[in-house]
Write an enzyme that holds these catalytic residues in place. Structure first.
Site, mmCIF file in Angstrom:
data_model
loop_
_atom_site.group_PDB
_atom_site.id
_atom_site.type_symbol
_atom_site.label_atom_id
_atom_site.label_comp_id
_atom_site.label_asym_id
_atom_site.label_seq_id
_atom_site.Cartn_x
_atom_site.Cartn_y
_atom_site.Cartn_z
ATOM 1 N N ALA A 134 0.761 -1.256 -0.111
ATOM 2 C CA ALA A 134 0.106 -0.013 -0.006
ATOM 3 C C ALA A 134 0.952 1.186 0.005
ATOM 4 O O ALA A 134 0.296 2.324 -0.537
ATOM 5 C CB ALA A 134 -0.693 0.065 1.195
ATOM 6 N N GLY A 180 0.274 4.765 -0.057
ATOM 7 C CA GLY A 180 -1.142 4.678 0.633
ATOM 8 C C GLY A 180 -2.250 5.617 -0.531
ATOM 9 O O GLY A 180 -3.476 5.405 -0.175
ATOM 10 N N GLY A 181 -1.769 5.956 -1.603
ATOM 11 C CA GLY A 181 -2.669 6.556 -2.568
ATOM 12 C C GLY A 181 -3.883 5.931 -2.782
ATOM 13 O O GLY A 181 -5.139 6.301 -2.554
ATOM 14 N N ASP A 219 1.925 -3.161 4.217
ATOM 15 C CA ASP A 219 3.188 -2.872 3.884
ATOM 16 C C ASP A 219 4.168 -3.681 4.532
ATOM 17 O O ASP A 219 3.720 -4.033 5.719
ATOM 18 C CB ASP A 219 3.642 -1.391 3.828
ATOM 19 C CG ASP A 219 4.882 -1.109 2.905
ATOM 20 O OD1 ASP A 219 4.381 -1.048 1.484
ATOM 21 O OD2 ASP A 219 5.805 -1.392 3.190
ATOM 22 N N ASP A 273 4.223 -9.220 4.678
ATOM 23 C CA ASP A 273 4.944 -9.147 3.775
ATOM 24 C C ASP A 273 4.350 -10.047 2.470
ATOM 25 O O ASP A 273 3.700 -11.227 2.681
ATOM 26 C CB ASP A 273 6.143 -10.215 4.122
ATOM 27 C CG ASP A 273 7.440 -10.477 3.008
ATOM 28 O OD1 ASP A 273 7.137 -10.165 1.729
ATOM 29 O OD2 ASP A 273 8.344 -10.880 3.369
ATOM 30 N N CYS A 283 4.159 1.068 -11.847
ATOM 31 C CA CYS A 283 4.536 2.390 -12.068
ATOM 32 C C CYS A 283 6.029 2.348 -13.079
ATOM 33 O O CYS A 283 6.717 3.274 -13.054
ATOM 34 C CB CYS A 283 4.956 3.275 -10.955
ATOM 35 S SG CYS A 283 6.180 2.754 -10.061
#
Length: 435
Positions: free
Chosen positions: A264, A267-268, A285, A312, A383
């Site tokens: 996460a 956190g967006g 996370d 994890d 990304c």
């Protein structure tokens, strides 16, 4: 420019290059805080990002006049900083750039002061000659020219070319060399869009809105993180591309009873879900400090339907099996789509990294497949750019898990959307595979 601004930039660039601290953002923040003048802070970021973005081009200029090369990396980094100023920062007089470079190098190795002075003055004098020589490289080897002019490792140009063709690759790489704006997402749980925009205007911020998501606002000037608007939880930082996972699939997230965000931080997407879902979100996370930061942001933003947890993603969590309508798997990747904000990524990834990340993504998705209920959805995203970590990962996943199908997959090209490069695949679990 004050010498401490240049010295701070030098220390950051040297440490990133030596890989003593691979987290460039944390390192930059450390030195950024020591600079009190906002103009010095802005210039510090400009120099660090500029040198990292255009390292190959700067080295071409330096090596053109220093024909035997520069063996001492410390001296080379001083020359890179000064050459970047000479090439890209018109507001700093040439004599000031040379003088301050010589002052900085004197504290490193005073015997090199004359060498640095000579190299920089020759760059100024031979600028036209150097540019003509670079054009001749273009005529003989286009890939070598692009690697120098756009300043990317040659393997990355060739890797992206395999996925998108050379013309598209050039457009992508040119855009990734541009400067990003601060991108924020309005917290619609606390304030509606029109009221937030009025507050921005009252506080003197100029802005523009993203076309694909009018709740994403680009701040044109000023550090909005220091504002009361941030402290009061009216927004959080998020790139347009990341927001589109929830934006484009709003009905799925609105109706979901249980959502798992596997990786996460920062956190967006968790916050996107928290704004609209009628259910609850478990936001995970592996890093405890990131979970703590996530928890603090949840309090600031006023979300009470999120449970942050340290977990994890590479290890199967028995408690999660068959529990979730949606799993968000925004997974570790090479990050090539974020080069505008993190230019050091250009230089610290290899083809071997891409292959190993592809395998890591599949391992995590194998676990995610077990967490989704029948009829549920995995939103797989990265990304980064290039087929290996994106389309190939999605394709290999559904080969391994016949109960899943690809509903759609889309690459968000940065040059088209004016944001980070990103990839989204919607993977639906039709049912248990029959024996």
């Amino acid at each position: 420019m004050k010498i401490n601004t240049r010295r701070s930039a030098f220390l950051v660039i040297s440490e990133i290059e030596n890989k003593k601290n691979p987290n460039a953002d944390t390192l930059m923040e450390k030195y950024h805080r020591t600079l009190k003048d906002p103009k010095d802070r802005k210039l510090f970021v400009e120099i660090v990002h500029g040198v990292l973005k255009f390292k190959n081009l700067l080295d071409y200029y330096i090596n053109f006049v220093a024909t035997k090369g520069v063996k001492d990396k410390r001296i080379l980094n001083v020359l890179r900083i000064a050459t970047y100023e000479l090439m890209f920062l018109d507001r700093i007089p040439e004599y000031a750039t040379v003088d301050e470079a010589c002052s900085l190098v004197e504290s490193i190795n005073k015997h090199q002061k004359g060498f640095v002075n000579a190299v920089l003055r020759n760059i100024i004098r031979k600028k036209d000659e150097i540019e003509k020589a670079l054009e001749r490289v273009k005529e003989t080897n286009l890939k070598d020219f692009l690697s120098i002019k756009l300043s990317y490792p040659k393997f990355l140009i060739e890797y992206l070319e395999q996925s998108y063709g050379l013309e598209k690759t050039i457009k992508i790489l040119e855009f990734l060399n541009t400067k990003p704006l601060q991108s924020i997402k309005i917290n619609t749980k606390k304030i509606d869009r029109e009221d937030f925009l009025k507050k921005l205007e009252l506080n003197g911020y100029k802005y523009t809105l993203a076309e694909e998501n009018s709740e994403i606002v680009y701040i044109l000037s000023g550090n909005i993180k220091d504002s009361d608007l941030y402290r009061e939880g009216y927004f959080y930082f998020q790139d347009l591309a990341s927001s589109l996972v929830v934006k484009w699939n709003k009905e799925d997230f609105e109706s979901a009873g249980a959502i798992l965000d596997l990786c996460a931080a920062p956190g967006g997407k968790t916050f996107n879900c928290a704004e609209i879902t009628k259910g609850f979100i478990i936001s995970c996370d592996v890093n405890k400090s990131k979970v703590d930061l996530l928890r603090n942001n949840l309090v600031r933003l006023g979300f009470d339907n999120v449970v942050p947890a340290q977990s994890d993603a590479t290890i199967l969590n028995e408690d999660f099996i068959d529990k979730f309508d949606i799993v968000i798997a925004d997974l570790p990747c090479a990050g090539f789509g974020t080069i505008r904000k993190k230019p050091d990524i250009k230089w610290n990834k290899t083809l071997e990294d891409i292959e190993s990340l592809h395998e890591l993504q599949l391992r995590i998705l194998d676990n995610a497949a077990k967490y989704v209920k029948d009829g549920g959805i995995i939103f797989y995203s990265t990304c980064t750019l290039g087929h290996k970590e994106n389309e190939d990962t999605a394709k290999d996943f559904v080969k391994r898990h016949k109960e899943f199908s690809i509903v759609y997959q889309k690459t968000i090209f940065p040059d088209e959307y004016q944001c980070d490069g990103f990839f989204i695949a919607k993977l639906r679990k039709e049912g248990k595979e029959e024996a």
